[in-house]
Motif scaffolding. Structure first.
Motif, PDB file in Angstrom:
ATOM      1  N   UNK A 121      51.033  39.341  43.753  1.00 61.19           N
ATOM      2  CA  UNK A 121      50.101  40.064  44.621  1.00 61.19           C
ATOM      3  C   UNK A 121      48.782  40.308  43.900  1.00 61.19           C
ATOM      4  N   UNK A 122      47.706  40.379  44.654  1.00 61.72           N
ATOM      5  CA  UNK A 122      46.399  40.695  44.081  1.00 61.72           C
ATOM      6  C   UNK A 122      46.386  42.180  43.711  1.00 61.72           C
ATOM      7  N   UNK A 123      46.044  42.446  42.451  1.00 61.79           N
ATOM      8  CA  UNK A 123      45.978  43.829  41.960  1.00 61.79           C
ATOM      9  C   UNK A 123      44.673  44.487  42.398  1.00 61.79           C
ATOM     10  N   UNK A 124      44.580  45.799  42.173  1.00 63.17           N
ATOM     11  CA  UNK A 124      43.376  46.549  42.562  1.00 63.17           C
ATOM     12  C   UNK A 124      42.128  46.035  41.843  1.00 63.17           C
ATOM     13  N   UNK A 125      42.295  45.466  40.654  1.00 67.64           N
ATOM     14  CA  UNK A 125      41.133  44.930  39.935  1.00 67.64           C
ATOM     15  C   UNK A 125      40.884  43.458  40.257  1.00 67.64           C
ATOM     16  N   UNK A 126      41.483  43.015  41.360  1.00 65.62           N
ATOM     17  CA  UNK A 126      41.334  41.645  41.866  1.00 65.62           C
ATOM     18  C   UNK A 126      42.018  40.592  40.977  1.00 65.62           C
ATOM     19  N   UNK A 127      42.793  41.040  39.997  1.00 68.64           N
ATOM     20  CA  UNK A 127      43.534  40.089  39.177  1.00 68.64           C
ATOM     21  C   UNK A 127      44.873  39.783  39.849  1.00 68.64           C
ATOM     22  N   UNK A 128      45.504  38.770  39.397  1.00 65.19           N
ATOM     23  CA  UNK A 128      46.772  38.350  39.985  1.00 65.19           C
ATOM     24  C   UNK A 128      47.685  37.874  38.856  1.00 65.19           C
ATOM     25  N   UNK A 129      48.919  38.300  38.903  1.00 65.23           N
ATOM     26  CA  UNK A 129      49.887  37.840  37.908  1.00 65.23           C
ATOM     27  C   UNK A 129      50.393  36.463  38.337  1.00 65.23           C
TER      28      UNK A 129
END
Length: 184
Positions: free
Chosen positions: A113-121
């Motif tokens: 999922x896209x994280x709040x900081x727009x990063x993605x695992x």
């Protein structure tokens, strides 16, 4: 290796199937299946009791002449238990899969999922796979290690079952088979 033995193949010494390369996997399956087929031939010889057993086995039970499917039909008609017949059929199916298909790598990329900081695992999974035919005639992709382990387990169970129905003198007279130590 001494010069007189340089043309002999060594028995596989690796203890873990994950150490094997694809050629070793294919070779192991073929070699071990031949050991099972030898036991089936011994069973047929015991049923038929030909006057020339070596010739009968060499010619009439030669797998270039009589298929494993035909041998299964022969022993089925001599009353061999369906549990044994089913294991032979399953082993044959796995052997055919490895004999007629290549093992290849499969990599799966999993996007989180896209994280709040727009990063993605992002995670990756790699496995060795093989395409095999299921009982309905459809191709399925299977994990090659899992299928190899099923082959090993089924073969080991089958050897015990076949030896249990073979007379002890037949087992004693049978040529030494190249058994590979159990693998993890």
């Amino acid at each position: 290796m001494s010069p007189k033995n340089e043309k002999l193949f060594d028995i596989l010494r690796k203890k873990n199937i994950r150490e094997w390369n694809t050629a070793e996997v294919h070779g192991h399956i073929i070699e071990q299946f031949l050991n099972v087929e030898d036991l089936i031939d011994d069973l047929i010889l015991d049923f038929v009791k030909p006057s020339k057993p070596d010739t009968f086995k060499k010619v009439f039970l030669n797998s270039s002449i009589v298929t494993i499917g035909a041998k299964v039909k022969i022993i089925a008609n001599y009353g061999v238990d369906n549990k044994i017949l089913d294991k032979i059929r399953r082993l044959t199916n796995i052997r055919n899969g490895f004999s007629h298909s290549r093992i290849h790598g499969n990599i799966r990329i999993i996007l989180g999922e896209v994280n709040s900081d727009k990063s993605r695992e992002i995670t990756t999974e790699a496995e060795s796979v093989i395409s095999v035919m299921n009982s309905n005639g459809k191709l399925e992709t299977k994990n090659a290690h899992d299928l190899l382990q099923e082959f090993i387990d089924t073969k080991n169970e089958l050897v015990v079952l076949l030896k249990a129905i073979l007379p002890k003198e037949v087992i004693k007279e049978a040529p030494k088979r190249r058994e590979v130590p159990p693998v993890e």
